[in-house]
Scaffold this active site. Structure first.
Site, PDB file in Angstrom:
ATOM      1  N   PHE A 181       0.855  -1.126   0.147  1.00 11.73           N
ATOM      2  CA  PHE A 181       0.013   0.079   0.021  1.00 11.73           C
ATOM      3  C   PHE A 181       0.968   1.320  -0.037  1.00 11.73           C
ATOM      4  CE2 PHE A 181      -2.836   3.171   2.251  1.00 11.73           C
ATOM      5  CZ  PHE A 181      -3.942   2.899   1.532  1.00 11.73           C
ATOM      6  N   SER A 183       1.317   4.055   1.465  1.00 13.15           N
ATOM      7  CA  SER A 183       1.898   4.656   2.647  1.00 13.15           C
ATOM      8  C   SER A 183       2.797   3.521   3.408  1.00 13.15           C
ATOM      9  CB  SER A 183       0.851   5.242   3.416  1.00 13.15           C
ATOM     10  OG  SER A 183       0.029   4.179   3.841  1.00 13.15           O
ATOM     11  N   LYS A 184       3.073   2.228   3.150  1.00 16.86           N
ATOM     12  CA  LYS A 184       3.814   1.252   3.957  1.00 16.86           C
ATOM     13  C   LYS A 184       5.077   1.654   3.692  1.00 16.86           C
ATOM     14  CE  LYS A 184      -0.077  -0.515   4.928  1.00 16.86           C
ATOM     15  NZ  LYS A 184      -0.919  -1.474   6.001  1.00 16.86           N
ATOM     16  N   PRO A 185       6.099   0.937   4.525  1.00 14.61           N
ATOM     17  CA  PRO A 185       7.500   1.469   4.398  1.00 14.61           C
ATOM     18  C   PRO A 185       7.921   1.248   2.904  1.00 14.61           C
ATOM     19  CG  PRO A 185       7.203   0.266   6.405  1.00 14.61           C
ATOM     20  CD  PRO A 185       5.890   0.280   5.827  1.00 14.61           C
TER      21      PRO A 185
END
Ligand SMILES: *Cc1c(COP(=O)(O)O)cnc(C)c1O
Length: 366
Positions: A181, A183-185
């Site tokens: 996704f 916004s994940k790392p």
């Protein structure tokens, strides 16, 4: 101020990302194109496991893992109520029962000491979540699982790149699942995810389930899903992987600086990271007693915030009657009332961080 600054990242990586996307548009193999295999090989090597199966999302990764283990009606899966809904959702989707065990307040991850008492004859798996970017006590969890003959699936949606005793998150249990996704790392530019394992049989099952349970074209040996990652998303991830090591280092540096600046402010409690692991700070989250007041004050100082998560899953209408609860889950309820996530990304500069910390210091209540 951005909560997560994806625009700066794109500006930095634009030539590599654009070139990778253009290559896919030229060759036109949008489904399971060559970038998929290339990405899976790179990710498996990064995590140090034998197999990576790229999939359509983190949720799909967890679902496919449960399906491959044959988990279904009558079975139980032990997890934490203090997580994103997807963790329990997939357990309910396969017809099994999520069993909620409380967290500890030092890292907001499942309390491994409470798991054994939650195991029943129906327990098939334990699904710890590596919340906020660091693994739970995986050695203890794996030891319980081995003793009781159940499988451990790590929900590593927030922790890709983190280390636990020298091993990468996603490679610390039989199956590890992550999300790409945005916004994940490690994020792509849409939905995406991956499953990791060194078990060849499970890897084969998960590859087949990903594509409608096909063992070969139009031969459906099991029930599957349409769960592939798009080639274009794989291409974007390959471009982003070039800078991922530096981004992880920046996240750790910025997270450490937050901790140093915040640790002596009365009324602010920090997530603790033990010396044997790292956090990639998928979220940088603090606990305060005056949460609503603090959110208003931060927003008034132009600091965006988020709450991960305001309602534990055993209190959610969808799961209240579909779960089994072990103990009081009191610490999950406290965390749900006290957590605030602060802006966190690899490009957060020190002046902005100082401004955020100052606004917190001014509004902290002991
Ligand atoms: C983001 C997330 C997921 C789901 O990932 P998607 O790619 O959005 O499907 C699952 N579990 C946790 C803990 C997450 O943070």
């Amino acid at each position: 101020m951005e909560f997560i600054d994806l625009k700066t990242q794109y500006r930095m990586l634009k030539p590599a990302v654009d070139k990778r996307i253009a290559t896919v548009l030229d060759h036109g193999r949008f489904i399971l194109g060559p970038e998929i295999l290339e990405l899976e090989e790179e990710l498996a090597a990064y995590v140090s496991v034998d197999h990576c199966i790229s999939v359509a999302s983190g949720t799909e990764a967890l679902l496919i893992a449960l399906m491959a283990l044959g988990i279904g009606p009558g079975d139980e899966v032990i997890t934490t109520p203090f997580t994103f809904a997807a963790t329990a959702e997939v357990i309910a989707l396969v017809g099994a029962t999520p069993v909620f065990v409380d967290i500890n307040l030092t890292d907001c991850n499942i309390d491994a000491a409470l798991i054994e008492a939650a195991i029943s004859s129906a327990t098939k798996a334990i699904m710890p979540v590596s919340l906020y970017g660091q693994c739970a006590d995986m050695d203890a969890i794996n030891a319980i699982a081995e003793r009781r003959g159940v499988t451990v699936i790590e929900d590593a949606a927030q922790s890709f790149g983190a280390l636990y005793k020298g091993r990468r998150s996603c490679g610390v249990s039989t199956i590890g699942c992550t999300s790409f996704f945005p916004s994940k790392p490690l994020g792509c530019y849409g939905d995406g995810g991956a499953i990791f394992t060194s078990d060849a049989g499970l890897a084969q099952a998960m590859r087949e389930i990903r594509i409608h349970g096909q063992s070969k074209r139009y031969q459906h040996d099991r029930v599957g899903v349409g769960g592939r990652l798009d080639t274009i998303q794989a291409a974007i991830l390959l471009a982003k992987l070039g800078n991922f090591g530096e981004e992880v280092a920046a996240r750790i540096r910025i997270g450490n600086r937050y901790c140093e600046l915040l640790e002596n402010i009365p009324g602010v409690r920090l997530i603790q990271v033990p010396a044997d692991r790292t956090s990639v700070w998928g979220q940088f989250t603090i606990l305060v007693d005056n949460r609503d007041e603090m959110i208003d004050a931060l927003n008034a100082a132009a600091v965006p915030t988020a709450v991960h998560y305001p309602i534990p899953l055993h209190r959610q209408p969808a799961y209240a009657d579909r779960s089994r609860v072990v103990g009081s889950l009191e610490l999950s309820e406290i965390a749900a009332r006290q957590v605030i996530s602060l802006p966190m990304h690899p490009f957060l500069d020190t002046a902005v961080q100082d401004h955020i910390v100052e606004a917190i210091a001014k509004n902290a209540r002991n």
